[in-house]
Scaffold this motif. Structure first.
Motif, short mmCIF file in Angstrom:
data_model
loop_
_atom_site.label_atom_id
_atom_site.label_comp_id
_atom_site.label_asym_id
_atom_site.label_seq_id
_atom_site.Cartn_x
_atom_site.Cartn_y
_atom_site.Cartn_z
N GLY A 148 -16.44 1.81 26.21
CA GLY A 148 -17.05 0.64 26.13
C GLY A 148 -18.21 0.50 25.42
N LEU A 149 -19.03 1.67 25.60
CA LEU A 149 -20.25 1.71 24.92
C LEU A 149 -20.26 1.53 23.28
CD1 LEU A 149 -23.43 2.17 25.00
CD2 LEU A 149 -22.84 4.59 25.00
N ALA A 150 -19.16 1.99 22.62
CA ALA A 150 -19.01 2.22 21.32
C ALA A 150 -18.68 0.52 20.71
CB ALA A 150 -17.83 2.88 21.10
N ARG A 151 -18.35 -0.35 21.53
CA ARG A 151 -18.26 -1.59 21.24
C ARG A 151 -19.07 -2.35 21.11
NH1 ARG A 151 -12.90 -3.60 22.38
NH2 ARG A 151 -13.79 -5.69 21.21
N LEU A 152 -20.32 -2.03 21.90
CA LEU A 152 -21.47 -2.83 21.86
C LEU A 152 -22.31 -3.20 20.56
CD1 LEU A 152 -23.00 -1.57 25.10
CD2 LEU A 152 -21.42 -3.53 24.62
N VAL A 186 -31.84 3.84 18.02
CA VAL A 186 -30.94 3.96 17.21
C VAL A 186 -30.42 2.36 16.61
CG1 VAL A 186 -28.69 4.74 16.24
CG2 VAL A 186 -30.17 6.22 17.50
N PRO A 187 -30.83 1.70 15.61
CA PRO A 187 -30.61 0.52 15.38
C PRO A 187 -29.05 0.26 15.18
CG PRO A 187 -31.20 1.49 13.22
CD PRO A 187 -31.55 2.32 14.48
N ALA A 188 -28.24 -0.83 15.76
CA ALA A 188 -26.82 -1.15 15.75
C ALA A 188 -26.48 -0.96 14.47
CB ALA A 188 -26.64 -2.69 16.35
N ALA A 189 -27.15 -1.34 13.33
CA ALA A 189 -26.56 -1.58 12.11
C ALA A 189 -26.35 0.00 11.33
CB ALA A 189 -27.73 -2.04 11.04
N SER A 190 -27.12 0.95 11.90
CA SER A 190 -26.45 2.30 11.50
C SER A 190 -25.26 2.69 12.44
CB SER A 190 -27.56 3.14 11.60
OG SER A 190 -27.99 3.45 13.17
N LEU A 191 -24.93 2.50 13.42
CA LEU A 191 -23.66 2.59 14.36
C LEU A 191 -22.84 1.63 13.84
CD1 LEU A 191 -25.71 2.44 17.72
CD2 LEU A 191 -24.76 4.64 16.42
N LEU A 192 -22.69 0.59 13.13
CA LEU A 192 -21.77 -0.14 12.60
C LEU A 192 -21.03 0.49 11.44
CD1 LEU A 192 -23.14 -3.77 13.21
CD2 LEU A 192 -21.14 -2.64 14.25
N ALA A 193 -22.12 1.22 10.89
CA ALA A 193 -21.44 2.31 9.44
C ALA A 193 -20.48 2.99 9.95
CB ALA A 193 -22.49 2.89 8.93
N ASP A 195 -17.01 4.57 12.64
CA ASP A 195 -15.91 4.09 13.57
C ASP A 195 -16.36 4.34 14.87
OD1 ASP A 195 -15.12 6.78 14.15
OD2 ASP A 195 -13.77 7.01 12.21
N ARG A 196 -15.36 3.87 15.80
CA ARG A 196 -15.68 4.23 17.11
C ARG A 196 -15.78 5.44 17.64
NH1 ARG A 196 -12.24 -1.38 19.24
NH2 ARG A 196 -13.59 -2.95 18.35
N ASP A 197 -14.80 6.13 17.33
CA ASP A 197 -14.88 7.64 17.66
C ASP A 197 -16.29 8.39 17.09
OD1 ASP A 197 -12.48 7.55 18.97
OD2 ASP A 197 -11.46 8.42 17.36
N ALA A 198 -16.63 8.06 15.81
CA ALA A 198 -17.68 8.74 15.40
C ALA A 198 -19.02 8.13 16.24
CB ALA A 198 -17.87 8.25 14.08
N ARG A 199 -19.15 6.90 16.60
CA ARG A 199 -20.07 6.09 17.34
C ARG A 199 -20.18 7.03 18.76
NH1 ARG A 199 -18.44 -0.15 16.92
NH2 ARG A 199 -18.28 -0.02 14.73
N PHE A 203 -23.50 8.65 20.04
CA PHE A 203 -23.97 8.55 21.15
C PHE A 203 -24.14 9.87 22.26
CE2 PHE A 203 -22.43 4.05 21.07
CZ PHE A 203 -23.58 3.52 20.81
N ALA A 204 -22.95 10.70 22.38
CA ALA A 204 -22.99 11.86 22.87
C ALA A 204 -24.21 13.04 22.43
CB ALA A 204 -21.90 12.61 22.89
N THR A 205 -24.16 12.86 21.20
CA THR A 205 -25.32 13.95 20.63
C THR A 205 -26.78 13.47 20.88
OG1 THR A 205 -23.81 14.45 18.84
CG2 THR A 205 -26.33 14.87 18.34
N ALA A 206 -27.02 11.98 20.87
CA ALA A 206 -28.32 11.82 21.01
C ALA A 206 -28.64 11.89 22.50
CB ALA A 206 -28.32 10.42 20.53
#
Length: 265
Positions: A148-152, A186-193, A195-199, A203-206
């Motif tokens: 669910g975190l990847a959807r936020l 981390v700004p949401a804009a960079s995460l939106l670039a 896909d959800r698996d990559a997000r 998150f896991a790396t950070a």
């Protein structure tokens, strides 16, 4: 009309102030100190909502929301999800920003996202999430991340996402330390670039990087590497401590309750 379970409407500043006092007293009885390294202080840009995604090593994580939120995120209204069944046992927590979720069901996932959208609709709000969605040892790798975190980022495109590492080591005293450290937003804009698996991988790396850095400070067992945010009671307590205190008074010495008064820990 506001929905009856709307966490924004239910949150009460009066209840939060009361339970901050209660939680602080409980912490001081059972923990040695809350400490944060200088590099781990929160640096969340103002003017936009934020999501703190923390690891989840302990029961104490719930207490950390209040203690850290009140002391370091005071300009933010903090909200956090909790298993709905457990929340029924602690209904008062709805008044301090906690809202119920039903984990593991499509209905529960949809309700969580709806509530998250509501919370993150205000720039002064902060959503605090236990990122793994379950208890997980702080050394577990890769760090588990609930899907669910990847959807936020899609729901709050101006938000900033901030990793938070928590750990509870025992050093040389009877009580454990509560150690915490925030990573870089981390700004949401960079995460939106992504896909959800990559997000999820991002998150896991950070979070893993923040946890690993906190671990390096923790293994030094040196409080001088940290800023003490909240100090608990030190020493053994009970009859033994009274005996030591009396002995120090008879010798004309200042009593130090710590097990290692001359050492760094």
């Amino acid at each position: 009309m506001t929905p009856p379970r709307d966490p924004v409407a239910l949150r009460s500043a009066r209840h939060i102030a009361f339970f901050d006092v209660a939680f602080t007293r409980f912490f001081r009885r059972h923990m040695r100190a809350l400490r944060i390294p200088a590099w781990g202080m929160p640096a969340i840009p103002p003017g936009a909502p934020a999501v703190v995604f923390a690891n989840h090593p302990s029961w104490w994580d719930g207490m950390a929301v209040m203690l850290i939120g009140r002391r370091l995120l005071g300009d933010r209204q903090v909200f956090t999800p909790m298993d709905a069944a457990a929340l029924e046992k602690y209904a008062f927590m709805r008044r301090i920003g906690v809202f119920g979720i039903e984990p593991g069901t499509p209905r529960g996932a949809a309700a969580f996202l709806q509530t998250a959208r509501r919370v993150l609709g205000e720039p002064s709000h902060l959503l605090w999430i236990n990122a793994p969605g379950r208890f997980a040892d702080p050394r577990e790798r890769p760090v588990p991340i609930a899907p669910g975190l990847a959807r936020l980022p899609e729901l709050a495109q101006t938000a900033h996402f901030v990793p938070l590492a928590l750990d509870y080591p025992f050093w040389s005293e009877r009580k454990p330390e509560m150690l915490a450290a925030f990573g870089q937003p981390v700004p949401a804009a960079s995460l939106l670039a992504l896909d959800r698996d990559a997000r999820i991988a991002s998150f896991a790396t950070a979070l893993a990087d923040t946890c690993d850095r906190l671990t390096q400070d923790a293994i030094t067992r040196d409080p001088s590497r940290f800023e003490t945010i909240l100090q608990g009671r030190e020493g053994m307590g009970g009859v033994y401590q009274l005996w030591r205190r009396a002995g120090a008074m008879l010798r004309g010495q200042r009593f130090d309750p710590r097990h290692t008064p001359d050492g760094p820990t």
